[in-house]
Design an enzyme around this catalytic site. Structure first.
Site, short mmCIF file in Angstrom:
data_model
loop_
_atom_site.label_atom_id
_atom_site.label_comp_id
_atom_site.label_asym_id
_atom_site.label_seq_id
_atom_site.Cartn_x
_atom_site.Cartn_y
_atom_site.Cartn_z
N PRO A 2 29.86 15.01 21.62
CA PRO A 2 28.75 14.85 22.55
C PRO A 2 27.67 15.89 22.31
O PRO A 2 27.96 17.04 22.00
CB PRO A 2 29.43 15.06 23.91
N GLU A 3 26.41 15.45 22.44
CA GLU A 3 25.30 16.37 22.22
C GLU A 3 24.73 16.82 23.56
O GLU A 3 25.23 16.45 24.61
CB GLU A 3 24.26 15.68 21.33
N LYS A 51 26.11 22.52 24.56
CA LYS A 51 27.21 21.58 24.62
C LYS A 51 28.37 22.09 25.48
O LYS A 51 29.46 21.52 25.47
CB LYS A 51 27.72 21.29 23.20
N ASN A 162 24.45 16.20 15.42
CA ASN A 162 24.17 15.55 14.15
C ASN A 162 23.23 14.36 14.28
O ASN A 162 22.40 14.12 13.42
CB ASN A 162 25.47 15.12 13.48
N ARG A 247 28.71 17.69 7.96
CA ARG A 247 28.29 16.58 8.80
C ARG A 247 27.65 15.51 7.92
O ARG A 247 27.06 15.80 6.88
CB ARG A 247 27.28 17.05 9.85
#
Length: 257
Positions: A2-3, A51, A162, A247
């Protein structure tokens, strides 16, 4: 993972349920804190830092990080949980609401005065009132690593993940391999701020302005698909500070030069 926008929404739901109320249920299902009991204390607030989630209860702060699998649910008292009970790692409730953290990767409990021992390393957060765009841009500009990596470093800017790194760089027309120090970091940070604030209250984020499934992203997850601007095939590779933090990177070799 989760961002920042997802964590922001989670904090808002938790805060709406708990803030200003007396804690009547407190259960941390991890060995280090299994005997801690904050029932009877006042839940002051639940806030996001990048986050990270911070429950401020009495003089204590419960810190959690969702990582890949974690999530917090909010239930009316007596409502059946939508997840298996054995996955619950934290339960904080009051007379009307029960909030449950499932599959939480990180849980810590510290005096609120010592919160910075856990999150003090984070860079400015574009979803906080104390957002400092100039400082975030300075940190990104000073980074010699590929700009994609620099954007993801939470010490530079807290909250971008990402998906955001890929979409920001496409819209700015920047090759993700470019050293951050060779980019217009202020423009990158400003665009990212507009994007994450626009998505802050959306359950399904969009970067293209379209809400249909499969049309929300410019490049993220679209390896081999035609660029929505020029038709060139989207490329994919991996980048990271090291092998454990690599990533997936997606970019258009024609639009991002």
């Amino acid at each position: 993972m989760p961002e920042g926008d997802t964590v922001f929404r989670a904090a808002k739901r938790l805060n709406d349920a708990l803030a200003g109320t007396e804690v009547t249920e407190f259960d941390l299902r991890v060995p280090r804190f299994a005997t801690v009991d904050l029932t009877g204390q006042t839940a002051h607030s639940v806030v996001a830092r990048g986050k990270h989630l911070l429950h401020r209860i009495g003089t204590w702060t419960l810190h959690s990080h969702l990582k890949m699998e974690g999530e917090w649910h909010v239930y009316r008292r007596g409502e059946r949980w939508r997840n298996a009970a054995f996955k619950a790692r934290a339960v904080v409730g009051n007379r009307n609401w029960q909030t449950v953290g499932f599959d939480l990767a990180d849980i810590d409990l510290v005096p609120t005065a010592e919160e910075d021992t856990l999150v003090g390393y984070l860079g400015p957060d574009p979803l906080r009132e104390d957002w400092d765009a100039a400082e975030a841009a300075r940190r990104v500009q000073a980074d010699e690593r590929p700009v994609h990596v620099a954007i993801l470093d939470q010490r530079n800017v807290a909250g971008f993940g990402n998906v955001y790194a890929n979409e920001i760089l496409f819209v700015r027309g920047v090759d993700p391999h470019t050293p951050a120090s060779a980019t217009d970091a202020r423009a990158i940070v400003d665009l990212g701020t507009r994007m994450i604030r626009a998505n802050r209250d959306r359950s399904a984020r969009t970067f293209t302005g379209e809400n249909r499934a499969g049309r929300r992203f410019w490049v993220y997850g679209r390896d081999g698909a035609p660029c929505r601007r020029c038709g060139t095939a989207i490329r994919a590779t991996t980048l990271g500070a090291d092998a454990t933090k690599e990533r997936n990177v997606f970019w258009c070799p024609r639009c991002q030069t």
